[in-house]
Design an enzyme around this catalytic site. Sequence first.
Site, short mmCIF file in Angstrom:
data_model
loop_
_atom_site.label_atom_id
_atom_site.label_comp_id
_atom_site.label_asym_id
_atom_site.label_seq_id
_atom_site.Cartn_x
_atom_site.Cartn_y
_atom_site.Cartn_z
N TYR A 4 6.12 -5.88 -0.76
CA TYR A 4 5.66 -6.47 -2.01
C TYR A 4 6.37 -5.83 -3.20
O TYR A 4 6.87 -6.53 -4.10
CB TYR A 4 4.15 -6.27 -2.13
CG TYR A 4 3.53 -6.94 -3.34
CD1 TYR A 4 3.24 -8.30 -3.33
CD2 TYR A 4 3.21 -6.22 -4.48
CE1 TYR A 4 2.66 -8.93 -4.43
CE2 TYR A 4 2.63 -6.83 -5.59
CZ TYR A 4 2.36 -8.18 -5.55
OH TYR A 4 1.79 -8.80 -6.65
N SER A 59 4.68 -7.73 -11.43
CA SER A 59 3.60 -6.81 -11.09
C SER A 59 3.98 -5.41 -11.52
O SER A 59 5.16 -5.08 -11.64
CB SER A 59 3.36 -6.83 -9.57
OG SER A 59 2.48 -5.81 -9.17
#
Length: 306
Positions: A186, A173
């Site tokens: 995250y 990501s």
Amino acid sequence: MNFLLETLQVLVMTLYYNLENVVRMVIPVRRKSVAGEIVLITGAGSGIGRLLALDFARLGARLVLWDINQEGTKETARLLLEQHSNRANTYVCDCSDRAEVYRVADQVKREVGDVTILINNAGIVTGKKFLESPDALIEKTVQVNSMAHFWTYKAFLPAMIAGNHGHLVSIASSAGLIGVNALADYCASKFAAVGFAESMALELLATGVDGVKTTIVCPFFINTGMFDGANTKWPIMMPILQPDYVCRKIVDAIQRDQVYLYMPRILYTVIAMKNILPTKLGVLLGQYMGAFDFMSEFKGRTKKIE
């Protein structure tokens, strides 16, 4: 080799690699065939995992689908058969559970064979500020988004090394490259995934295993439901990405042995600027880009995946 010779070698190779890069901008690298390759995709029951399975089926690969969601995986397999006459092997696997990963991996090797393209795609997001995140969810985020990569590599990499053939793909990501407000766990898990993939790529090269390629994918938010409610201040510069587009770019990057894939392209500039600008200026630009508020209206998936 002495200092002067090594320095001269670096200068010459720097010139060569830069010229090579310019040439490849004009004449793209030929795509490799994935027909007949055994492709294992984690998180294949929905979203990007499902789309990747469909694309690889179209290209003639043999699919192995992993997901904790049995119904989602069955639906992906049904679509593969319906659209491409491709009979996939499906397995229920909780990638956060090391013992289960090893058990299911052994089953795959017995029933299908050695995996040659491994795509670590499974991921979860808490979407809460750090002090509001339950400990169990923080642990689960790290287990699924990063530790699972360790266990799948341990399970499938030895056969790739033995044959000096394979491809390791980490769907990470943009949050694995730069910190984001309200995504602490995250970001940490995705930073770990990126660091692990980079280190393994170097480890393979250092041991002479040049036939096992690596691709690290770092997209901005993708419109799959996982980040429902997340927003972008300037959608022209930083759009919420469409799944079909992301999937096409990932498959193309794998076929071209591209090591890094950032989406959208402005991320290449953003990451370069992060490393050279004064910290306060970086924060100011982050505010301008809306990074402080990306997650202000986050909802996440609100219904069962179908």
